[in-house]
Write a protein that holds these residues in place. Structure first.
Motif, mmCIF file in Angstrom:
data_model
loop_
_atom_site.group_PDB
_atom_site.id
_atom_site.type_symbol
_atom_site.label_atom_id
_atom_site.label_comp_id
_atom_site.label_asym_id
_atom_site.label_seq_id
_atom_site.Cartn_x
_atom_site.Cartn_y
_atom_site.Cartn_z
ATOM 1 N N TYR A 36 0.849 -0.948 -0.208
ATOM 2 C CA TYR A 36 0.079 0.203 -0.041
ATOM 3 C C TYR A 36 1.028 1.269 -0.005
ATOM 4 C CZ TYR A 36 -3.516 -3.360 0.701
ATOM 5 O OH TYR A 36 -4.249 -4.584 0.718
ATOM 6 N N THR A 37 1.152 1.791 -1.116
ATOM 7 C CA THR A 37 2.256 2.831 -1.313
ATOM 8 C C THR A 37 1.857 4.402 -0.819
ATOM 9 O OG1 THR A 37 1.227 3.308 -3.385
ATOM 10 C CG2 THR A 37 3.155 1.784 -3.390
ATOM 11 N N LYS A 38 0.584 4.419 -0.452
ATOM 12 C CA LYS A 38 0.181 5.897 -0.145
ATOM 13 C C LYS A 38 -0.128 5.922 1.430
ATOM 14 C CE LYS A 38 -1.946 7.670 -3.984
ATOM 15 N NZ LYS A 38 -3.230 8.358 -4.670
ATOM 16 N N GLU A 39 -0.077 4.590 2.130
ATOM 17 C CA GLU A 39 -0.050 4.739 3.643
ATOM 18 C C GLU A 39 1.450 4.686 4.191
ATOM 19 O OE1 GLU A 39 -2.793 4.070 5.288
ATOM 20 O OE2 GLU A 39 -3.872 4.185 3.263
ATOM 21 N N PRO A 40 1.124 5.463 5.393
ATOM 22 C CA PRO A 40 2.564 5.499 6.082
ATOM 23 C C PRO A 40 3.128 4.307 6.007
ATOM 24 C CG PRO A 40 0.670 6.483 7.308
ATOM 25 C CD PRO A 40 0.250 5.667 6.354
ATOM 26 N N ASN A 41 4.582 4.109 5.943
ATOM 27 C CA ASN A 41 5.545 2.917 6.332
ATOM 28 C C ASN A 41 5.331 1.754 5.066
ATOM 29 O OD1 ASN A 41 6.643 4.104 8.740
ATOM 30 N ND2 ASN A 41 4.961 3.187 9.717
ATOM 31 N N ARG A 42 4.405 2.151 4.088
ATOM 32 C CA ARG A 42 4.247 1.401 2.966
ATOM 33 C C ARG A 42 3.742 -0.086 3.582
ATOM 34 N NH1 ARG A 42 6.214 3.015 -2.281
ATOM 35 N NH2 ARG A 42 6.791 0.910 -2.429
#
Length: 84
Positions: A36-42
């Motif tokens: 999940y590229t848009k979430e913090p810490n991916r």
């Protein structure tokens, strides 16, 4: 993938990237990996599938719903609701 010849499908979209490993011959999924590229810490999620038992007989009692009568009912908050 575990000795099984697989085809790899790569997906990318807004906020996520993923790969699916599908058996070349049996067409069954063997692994899924998503980022999940848009979430913090991916965050990354990986699921391995193995020991497929296609067409296995399943006892009807496995689908018994008797336990539902004693289930605890929980109200779910909307995802944008403030924390209490």
């Amino acid at each position: 993938m575990g000795g099984v010849e697989t085809d790899v499908i790569v997906l990318a979209g807004s906020g996520m990237e993923g790969q699916f490993w599908i058996g070349s011959k049996d067409k069954l999924p063997y692994m899924i990996s998503m980022i999940y590229t848009k979430e913090p810490n991916r965050p990354r999620v990986t699921i391995d599938f193995s020991h497929w038992k296609v067409n296995a007989t399943i006892d009807a009692d496995r689908f018994n719903t008797a336990k539902i009568a004693n289930a605890i009912k929980v109200d779910f908050a909307h995802r944008d609701a403030p924390l209490k």
